[in-house]
Design a protein around this motif. Structure first.
Motif, PDB file in Angstrom:
ATOM      1  N   VAL A   1       0.841  -1.205   0.000  1.00 48.37           N
ATOM      2  CA  VAL A   1       0.000   0.000   0.000  1.00 48.37           C
ATOM      3  C   VAL A   1       0.869   1.245   0.000  1.00 48.37           C
ATOM      4  CG1 VAL A   1      -1.694   1.282   1.324  1.00 48.37           C
ATOM      5  CG2 VAL A   1      -1.870  -1.190   1.152  1.00 48.37           C
ATOM      6  N   LYS A   2       1.906   1.218   0.829  1.00 44.35           N
ATOM      7  CA  LYS A   2       2.773   2.383   0.932  1.00 44.35           C
ATOM      8  C   LYS A   2       3.409   2.698  -0.414  1.00 44.35           C
ATOM      9  CE  LYS A   2       4.339   2.078   5.703  1.00 44.35           C
ATOM     10  NZ  LYS A   2       5.541   1.812   6.495  1.00 44.35           N
ATOM     11  N   VAL A   3       3.889   1.650  -1.079  1.00 41.89           N
ATOM     12  CA  VAL A   3       4.580   1.864  -2.353  1.00 41.89           C
ATOM     13  C   VAL A   3       3.605   2.428  -3.381  1.00 41.89           C
ATOM     14  CG1 VAL A   3       5.802   0.732  -4.216  1.00 41.89           C
ATOM     15  CG2 VAL A   3       6.288   0.115  -1.881  1.00 41.89           C
ATOM     16  N   ILE A   4       2.438   1.811  -3.461  1.00 39.19           N
ATOM     17  CA  ILE A   4       1.478   2.276  -4.466  1.00 39.19           C
ATOM     18  C   ILE A   4       1.051   3.701  -4.166  1.00 39.19           C
ATOM     19  CG2 ILE A   4      -0.828   1.905  -5.406  1.00 39.19           C
ATOM     20  CD1 ILE A   4      -0.400  -1.077  -4.844  1.00 39.19           C
ATOM     21  N   ARG A   5       0.803   3.966  -2.886  1.00 42.83           N
ATOM     22  CA  ARG A   5       0.415   5.333  -2.528  1.00 42.83           C
ATOM     23  C   ARG A   5       1.489   6.326  -2.935  1.00 42.83           C
ATOM     24  NH1 ARG A   5      -2.015   5.081   3.570  1.00 42.83           N
ATOM     25  NH2 ARG A   5      -4.142   4.483   3.043  1.00 42.83           N
ATOM     26  N   THR A   6       2.730   5.974  -2.679  1.00 44.96           N
ATOM     27  CA  THR A   6       3.814   6.899  -2.989  1.00 44.96           C
ATOM     28  C   THR A   6       3.919   7.125  -4.493  1.00 44.96           C
ATOM     29  OG1 THR A   6       4.924   6.041  -1.065  1.00 44.96           O
ATOM     30  CG2 THR A   6       6.225   7.392  -2.553  1.00 44.96           C
ATOM     31  N   ILE A   7       3.785   6.062  -5.267  1.00 43.59           N
ATOM     32  CA  ILE A   7       3.862   6.222  -6.726  1.00 43.59           C
ATOM     33  C   ILE A   7       2.744   7.150  -7.190  1.00 43.59           C
ATOM     34  CG2 ILE A   7       3.632   5.055  -8.933  1.00 43.59           C
ATOM     35  CD1 ILE A   7       4.866   2.603  -7.637  1.00 43.59           C
ATOM     36  N   ILE A   8       1.552   6.895  -6.693  1.00 47.61           N
ATOM     37  CA  ILE A   8       0.432   7.717  -7.177  1.00 47.61           C
ATOM     38  C   ILE A   8       0.551   9.142  -6.654  1.00 47.61           C
ATOM     39  CG2 ILE A   8      -2.082   7.916  -7.215  1.00 47.61           C
ATOM     40  CD1 ILE A   8      -2.313   5.031  -7.440  1.00 47.61           C
ATOM     41  N   ASP A   9       1.096   9.290  -5.456  1.00 47.93           N
ATOM     42  CA  ASP A   9       1.391  10.642  -4.968  1.00 47.93           C
ATOM     43  C   ASP A   9       2.242  11.400  -5.966  1.00 47.93           C
ATOM     44  OD1 ASP A   9       0.100  10.449  -2.632  1.00 47.93           O
ATOM     45  OD2 ASP A   9       1.861  10.377  -1.348  1.00 47.93           O
ATOM     46  N   GLU A  10       3.295  10.736  -6.392  1.00 50.30           N
ATOM     47  CA  GLU A  10       4.225  11.440  -7.278  1.00 50.30           C
ATOM     48  C   GLU A  10       3.595  11.675  -8.644  1.00 50.30           C
ATOM     49  OE1 GLU A  10       6.954  12.936  -6.275  1.00 50.30           O
ATOM     50  OE2 GLU A  10       6.300  12.172  -4.343  1.00 50.30           O
ATOM     51  N   LEU A  11       2.791  10.722  -9.100  1.00 46.62           N
ATOM     52  CA  LEU A  11       2.083  10.948 -10.370  1.00 46.62           C
ATOM     53  C   LEU A  11       1.148  12.141 -10.237  1.00 46.62           C
ATOM     54  CD1 LEU A  11       1.204   7.347 -11.562  1.00 46.62           C
ATOM     55  CD2 LEU A  11       2.763   8.926 -12.636  1.00 46.62           C
ATOM     56  N   THR A  12       0.487  12.223  -9.090  1.00 42.62           N
ATOM     57  CA  THR A  12      -0.405  13.364  -8.867  1.00 42.62           C
ATOM     58  C   THR A  12       0.372  14.656  -8.891  1.00 42.62           C
ATOM     59  OG1 THR A  12      -1.562  11.896  -7.372  1.00 42.62           O
ATOM     60  CG2 THR A  12      -2.244  14.169  -7.369  1.00 42.62           C
ATOM     61  N   ARG A  13       1.512  14.637  -8.229  1.00 47.13           N
ATOM     62  CA  ARG A  13       2.341  15.844  -8.186  1.00 47.13           C
ATOM     63  C   ARG A  13       2.758  16.235  -9.602  1.00 47.13           C
ATOM     64  NH1 ARG A  13       4.360  16.875  -3.625  1.00 47.13           N
ATOM     65  NH2 ARG A  13       4.571  14.700  -3.075  1.00 47.13           N
ATOM     66  N   LEU A  14       3.158  15.224 -10.382  1.00 44.30           N
ATOM     67  CA  LEU A  14       3.556  15.510 -11.765  1.00 44.30           C
ATOM     68  C   LEU A  14       2.392  16.102 -12.540  1.00 44.30           C
ATOM     69  CD1 LEU A  14       5.668  12.412 -12.741  1.00 44.30           C
ATOM     70  CD2 LEU A  14       6.372  14.755 -12.965  1.00 44.30           C
ATOM     71  N   ALA A  15       1.231  15.484 -12.386  1.00 46.63           N
ATOM     72  CA  ALA A  15       0.067  15.983 -13.136  1.00 46.63           C
ATOM     73  C   ALA A  15      -0.232  17.417 -12.751  1.00 46.63           C
ATOM     74  CB  ALA A  15      -1.145  15.097 -12.862  1.00 46.63           C
ATOM     75  N   SER A  16      -0.133  17.688 -11.461  1.00 42.93           N
ATOM     76  CA  SER A  16      -0.410  19.050 -11.002  1.00 42.93           C
ATOM     77  C   SER A  16       0.602  20.033 -11.577  1.00 42.93           C
ATOM     78  CB  SER A  16      -0.360  19.073  -9.486  1.00 42.93           C
ATOM     79  OG  SER A  16      -0.357  20.379  -9.026  1.00 42.93           O
ATOM     80  N   HIS A  17       1.871  19.638 -11.558  1.00 43.11           N
ATOM     81  CA  HIS A  17       2.892  20.559 -12.069  1.00 43.11           C
ATOM     82  C   HIS A  17       2.769  20.739 -13.576  1.00 43.11           C
ATOM     83  CE1 HIS A  17       4.430  21.045  -8.244  1.00 43.11           C
ATOM     84  NE2 HIS A  17       5.500  20.295  -8.258  1.00 43.11           N
ATOM     85  N   GLN A  18       2.373  19.673 -14.265  1.00 42.84           N
ATOM     86  CA  GLN A  18       2.186  19.815 -15.718  1.00 42.84           C
ATOM     87  C   GLN A  18       1.089  20.808 -16.018  1.00 42.84           C
ATOM     88  OE1 GLN A  18       1.451  15.789 -16.513  1.00 42.84           O
ATOM     89  NE2 GLN A  18       3.548  15.295 -17.023  1.00 42.84           N
ATOM     90  N   LEU A  19       0.008  20.685 -15.299  1.00 42.67           N
ATOM     91  CA  LEU A  19      -1.078  21.631 -15.518  1.00 42.67           C
ATOM     92  C   LEU A  19      -0.616  23.039 -15.169  1.00 42.67           C
ATOM     93  CD1 LEU A  19      -4.709  21.164 -15.039  1.00 42.67           C
ATOM     94  CD2 LEU A  19      -3.784  23.089 -13.857  1.00 42.67           C
ATOM     95  N   TRP A  20       0.108  23.150 -14.072  1.00 41.91           N
ATOM     96  CA  TRP A  20       0.604  24.463 -13.675  1.00 41.91           C
ATOM     97  C   TRP A  20       1.495  25.037 -14.772  1.00 41.91           C
ATOM     98  CZ3 TRP A  20       5.878  24.867 -13.342  1.00 41.91           C
ATOM     99  CH2 TRP A  20       6.335  26.155 -13.067  1.00 41.91           C
ATOM    100  N   TRP A  21       2.356  24.200 -15.335  1.00 38.09           N
ATOM    101  CA  TRP A  21       3.285  24.686 -16.359  1.00 38.09           C
ATOM    102  C   TRP A  21       2.512  25.217 -17.556  1.00 38.09           C
ATOM    103  CZ3 TRP A  21       4.332  23.239 -21.445  1.00 38.09           C
ATOM    104  CH2 TRP A  21       5.466  23.823 -21.993  1.00 38.09           C
ATOM    105  N   GLY A  22       1.532  24.467 -17.983  1.00 37.51           N
ATOM    106  CA  GLY A  22       0.747  24.912 -19.122  1.00 37.51           C
ATOM    107  C   GLY A  22       0.039  26.215 -18.821  1.00 37.51           C
ATOM    108  N   VAL A  23      -0.533  26.303 -17.646  1.00 38.14           N
ATOM    109  CA  VAL A  23      -1.302  27.487 -17.303  1.00 38.14           C
ATOM    110  C   VAL A  23      -0.388  28.683 -17.097  1.00 38.14           C
ATOM    111  CG1 VAL A  23      -2.791  28.448 -15.562  1.00 38.14           C
ATOM    112  CG2 VAL A  23      -3.197  26.178 -16.389  1.00 38.14           C
ATOM    113  N   MET A  24       0.778  28.412 -16.572  1.00 38.54           N
ATOM    114  CA  MET A  24       1.743  29.497 -16.371  1.00 38.54           C
ATOM    115  C   MET A  24       2.107  30.125 -17.713  1.00 38.54           C
ATOM    116  SD  MET A  24       4.779  30.265 -14.250  1.00 38.54           S
ATOM    117  CE  MET A  24       5.720  31.701 -14.673  1.00 38.54           C
TER     118      MET A  24
END
Lengths: 358, 152, 163, 377
Positions: free
Chosen positions: D106-129
């Motif tokens: 669970v910890k590993v999967i959560r961490t992977i998805i955490d980082e994917l979420t972070r990436l998705a958020s930053h990608q959106l931020w980059w585009g919007v910026m």
């Protein structure tokens, strides 16, 4: 080479033969006005479509592709929508100026295309101070923008208009200077003669480095002058919602919108005329066969091809670069474009003095 | 500094300090009168230097209101939970700490907005999330909204 | 003096290089614009549009070919739902075969307008009677149409499902 | 200089007069219903006053009525770009309170998805910026790459944005069989695209001019105003919760806390770009090593937390997110407070943007990466 002079003259002769001189002249004018109004509308519609498509492809989208063949009727549909929209007028706006502003902008844009030589003999207004006239008239548009921003009683619009004023007054210099550089080479201000001087090669090729520099300076400065990205500060949508035309809707907005695109065409047309040989075909030195093939393409097509290339370049700029800030914009003009232009002018003068040009 | 050492130090600073056992962070409750001075010392003393206020929450208890400050020191890395109670619920008042931690400005406005806790000396204590003419404090347990409330 | 002039021109050239760098990216994409299109022509590709298995579009009550469902009316989903989007109206009715009174659902009301697709009702269901459907086109002209009755008319409890 | 405004009345034509401009709540660059009341002198900003609450949904109050299982899905709706991380914060708080040890898987999967979420958020931020600064094309490029992550989420979690994949004690379901392959495809794809981000915007002289030296925030200000996340780290405030108060698999993976010292818009921009590289590294380390096991620790159907107070901090894409639960032993919390990073980040805006131009405010706002539902809660 295709020559429209005979065609134009025969129409003139026909009119003068049928009617009294006064009526014939009036009819000629009416004809020219109608043709140019139609051209204005068509140019606007086509360019809006092209812009949307090109922008879409830059952004990995498809763009409008439903209405008509490949979406070509989309802009017509949009124009109809704008026509049918309720014209909203701001309550506390200065009604006269508010309603006048779109027409001033349209007028300025329309006047400038009347000078553009589309092909040999296909030019409405060929005066001997053509370039000067263009530089003078094209800056009239700022009056419209200022009026629009001032009269609509909106702070965003006002900020946009004030930005535009500062921007156009500054960039006017660079446009003038870069065209002046070319006037040194061509030795004339008349647009048809400028094209004649390029019969043996376009100025961008035979004008050596100064002409190339002047071309890019002209392009940069005139993009700024017509408020297009990356210099679209007067309507910076992320800062000022829509800038000077925030309060406009319906048909009046359409006037602003069309004028913007027609201005883009004008800039490209002047660049084509002065730098890229206007409607002159592309010739390569002594390659007679190649040159013959090139001659076969009608000049009007050459003209529009070159204009499209320049317009594409302008779109490429717009859809790649971020927008500048107002003080950076002015810095760009006064610190970089102006000095470079002046230096370029001196270089060209030396070049011409030595007789190295064409 | 570990929790025991911290607690030992803090007990010398203020009177009437209460602590809670078995909590995740070190919990300290100061009397409302001493709150501002105590907080000021927590921030500015070399040994503690709690310079990062990461959470400020208002809590509505049946007899009183409480404000909970979660503090961390970026220099030492230790955390502290500072609490202070108001007198009663009718006119809850506490001293502001927004001159010590600027971030408290907005957080205190939120606490005022939601709980009606008034912070003395706060420069700009207005409604933050709700409109200025809102009546009542929605996060209080006794708040009733006849119009919009959906009871599940 | 010369240093300043050198710096001035260097600045200009570096700026131009940066601009061209950016234009190379957009130029690259427009050069193969057709291949790289990322958008979908949505209403046209409805037939081929395949949602992922776990996609949560709406709550559906499963019925088999005999018009039988597995919902016993235990209301576990109703309790689990954070928004009150499920309402189960049940009654004790006589079973025609055994003659015993048995709890049965009358209507399984589902308020789509309140549902947040959190999947908690599916997890709560002890008999796997409900699951998440893939339909995502929920727009209707009248809000009342969003209140749905999930059990089909005349449907009854599947045999062998424990109460 | 005092911070007080000196509003001198304009007596003649040549003195400038300050005036108010309302930016928002329906403004194209505020990314939501944020209203800023600006006091402007020409183009220069004298004062910024944020007005929030236009999208307040009183999630904290709703939580006082919901069970702990139900609370999780509400956190999706706060910072919708880091929804998985928000979910995890609540779940970790509940697990910490109940002293549940979740399986390694669970910890590993959560961490992977955490980082994917972070990436998705930053990608959106980059585009919007890019879009805020006028380079509209970057918007679509950012979304193109985010789409791959959204597909991964949709396949494994069942939704693209409000995923609600965490439950107290573990995950809602096991990962989809395609998860690892898709994630690896994405990482390979994005490693080729991330340099293009730099090429398109970071190297651009116009972009540099718009961001470098703009909106300077000192480290002291960052700490004092509680500005966390990449925005705070760009000023040198070492506030990465993943390093300071580790949770999940973060203690075991090797990654760098991106720290910059410039504190200007470009530093905040660069910090996020570099953080994307770090996220890719974390995913690469974990994606092949997902241990076998259960995807849920056994929990009771009705979760009742023991009496007490529990605070859990996680690092969302915007910074230090906290869940503060006061439990009175019932199945729903007595009081639940979300410490949202955007809230603290917003109120430093006045300090940072004062004296800069109107156009700079747009750049500053996009580098702080505000998500309004996160601020209003």
């Amino acid at each position: 080479m295709y020559d429209f002079t005979t065609l134009v003259q025969s129409i003139g002769n026909f009119l003068h033969g049928q009617f009294s001189p006064g009526v014939a002249t009036a009819l000629e004018w009416t004809l020219v006005i109608l043709v140019y109004l139609a051209l204005y509308a068509i140019l606007g519609l086509v360019l809006v479509y092209v812009e949307r498509r090109v922008c879409a492809f830059f952004q990995l989208r498809l763009g409008p592709n439903r209405v008509g063949w490949a979406g070509t009727a989309q802009t017509v549909a949009d124009a109809l929508k704008l026509l049918l929209k309720e014209p909203v007028t701001v309550n506390k706006a200065d009604k006269l100026l508010y309603n006048l502003a779109p027409f001033i902008i349209t007028l300025a844009a329309l006047t400038v295309i009347s000078l553009v030589p589309f092909a040999k003999g296909l030019q409405a207004f060929d005066i001997n101070i053509g370039l000067l006239f263009i530089v003078a008239v094209s800056s009239l548009g700022v009056v419209g923008i200022l009026l629009a921003g001032w009269s609509s009683n909106n702070k965003y619009a006002l900020i946009g208009a004030m930005r535009s004023g500062a921007q156009i007054v500054s960039y006017e210099l660079s446009v003038g200077l870069s065209l002046l550089t070319m006037v040194l080479l061509t030795g004339t201000l008349q647009l048809s003669t400028i094209i004649e001087t390029q019969a043996n090669g376009w100025w961008i090729f035979k004008g050596h480095v100064p002409a190339i520099i002047a071309f890019f300076l002209y392009l940069t400065a005139s993009i700024a002058e017509i408020n297009r990205g990356p210099f679209d500060l007067p309507e910076a949508e992320s800062e000022l919602t829509a800038g000077f035309h925030t309060e406009y809707s319906g048909l009046k907005f359409a006037f602003f919108f069309l004028a913007e695109f027609v201005n883009m065409f004008t800039v490209a047309a002047i660049a084509t005329t002065v730098f890229l040989g206007g409607w002159m075909p592309f010739h390569l030195g002594d390659w007679a066969g190649f040159n013959a093939v090139m001659d076969f393409v009608p000049p009007i097509l050459w003209f529009f091809l070159k204009v499209s290339a320049v317009i594409f370049l302008m779109m490429w700029f717009k859809w790649t670069f971020p927008r500048l800030r107002i003080d950076q914009l002015l810095k760009l003009e006064w610190k970089y474009l102006m000095p470079l232009n002046l230096m370029n002018l001196v270089f060209t003068a030396i070049l011409v003095y030595l007789g190295w040009h064409g | 500094m570990n929790n025991e050492a911290l607690l030992q130090l803090l007990t010398t600073w203020a009177e009437g300090l209460e602590t809670e056992e078995n909590a995740q962070y070190l919990n300290v409750r100061v009397p409302a009168a001493q709150l501002h001075d105590f907080a000021f010392r927590l921030k500015n003393d070399e040994a503690t230097s709690f310079d990062y206020l990461f959470c400020l929450s208002g809590v509505d208890w049946p007899e009183y209101m409480e404000v909970v400050y979660h503090l961390e020191s970026t220099q030492h890395g230790h955390c502290l939970v500072l609490k202070s109670r108001t007198d009663g619920r009718e006119d809850p008042r506490l001293d502001t700490v927004c001159d010590i931690w600027p971030t408290a400005d907005a957080h205190e406005r939120e606490a005022y907005d939601m709980f009606g806790i008034r912070f003395n000396n706060h420069p700009d204590l207005r409604r933050l999330l709700l409109t200025d003419d809102w009546e009542g404090y929605p996060m209080r347990k006794d708040y009733k909204d006849e119009i919009n409330m959906i009871e599940l | 003096m010369f240093r300043a002039i050198y710096e001035y021109f260097k600045e200009i050239l570096l700026a131009i290089r940066g601009l061209i760098n950016g234009m190379r990216i957009t130029g690259k994409y427009i050069a193969h614009a057709r291949k790289e299109i990322i958008t979908q022509e949505y209403p046209d590709n409805r037939d081929t549009l395949q949602m992922f298995d776990r996609f949560r579009g709406e709550v559906v009550l499963l019925h088999n070919e005999n018009n039988e469902h597995r919902c016993t009316g235990c209301s576990a989903c109703e309790v689990a739902c954070p928004n009150g989007s499920i309402e189960i109206i049940w009654a004790r009715r006589e079973d025609p075969e055994t003659g015993k009174k048995k709890k049965q659902i009358e209507t399984f009301v589902y308020h789509l307008s309140m549902c947040t697709m959190c999947n908690l009702c599916i997890l709560a269901c002890p008999t796997d009677a409900i699951k998440m459907g893939h339909d995502f086109e929920h727009a209707v002209f009248d809000r009342s149409q969003l209140t749905k009755v999930l059990n089909r008319p005349g449907s009854k409890l599947e045999k062998g499902v424990e109460e | 200089m005092s911070d007080q405004l000196d509003l001198a009345p304009a007596t003649d034509l040549l003195t400038s007069q300050e005036y108010f401009v309302n930016m928002g709540p329906q403004h194209p660059s505020t990314h939501g219903v944020l209203r800023l009341v600006l006091t402007i002198d020409g183009e220069i900003i004298r004062k910024v006053e944020p007005h929030i609450g236009y999208i307040h949904r009183s999630i904290e109050k709703m939580c006082e009525k919901d069970t702990y299982r139900q609370i999780v899905h509400l956190t999706d709706r706060m910072d919708y770009l880091s929804c998985h991380i928000n979910n995890e914060a609540v779940c970790l708080a509940v697990e910490q309170a109940l002293q549940i040890e979740v399986p390694e898987r669970v910890k590993v999967i959560r961490t992977i998805i955490d980082e994917l979420t972070r990436l998705a958020s930053h990608q959106l931020w980059w585009g919007v910026m890019g879009m805020d600064l006028g380079a509209i094309t970057s918007f679509l490029y950012g979304f193109r790459d985010r789409e791959m992550i959204n597909d991964i989420f949709e396949e494994t979690c069942g939704a693209r944005l409000t995923m609600n994949y965490n439950v107290p004690g573990g995950l809602m379901f096991d990962i989809h069989p395609n998860f690892q392959k898709r994630t690896k495809d994405f990482v390979a794809h994005f490693k080729t695209k991330l340099p293009e981000y730099d090429q398109l915007l970071s190297d651009n002289p116009i972009f540099r001019a718009r961001t470098e030296g703009i909106g300077y925030m000192s480290k002291e200000d960052a700490v004092a105003y509680g500005v966390t996340g990449p925005s705070g780290r760009a000023s040198g405030f070492a506030c990465d919760v993943r390093k300071r108060h580790p949770y999940g698999m973060y203690p075991q993976v090797d990654f760098k806390e991106v720290l910059m010292t410039d504190g200007d818009c470009f530093a905040r921009y660069k910090a996020r770009i570099l953080e994307m590289w770090e996220s890719l590294r974390i995913i690469e380390q974990l994606i092949d090593n997902i241990p076998e096991g259960d995807f849920q620790a056994p929990t009771k159907q009705v979760i009742k937390l023991p009496k007490g107070e529990f605070y859990q901090r996680v690092e969302t894409a915007r910074g230090d997110f906290g869940v503060y639960i006061i439990s009175d032993g019932n199945k729903s919390p007595y009081r639940l407070k979300f410490r949202s990073p955007g809230f603290s980040n917003l109120f430093v805006l006045d300090k940072v943007a004062r004296g800069s131009k109107l156009a700079d405010l747009v750049a500053i706002m996009s580098t702080f990466d505000y998500v309004m539902p996160d601020i209003d809660r």
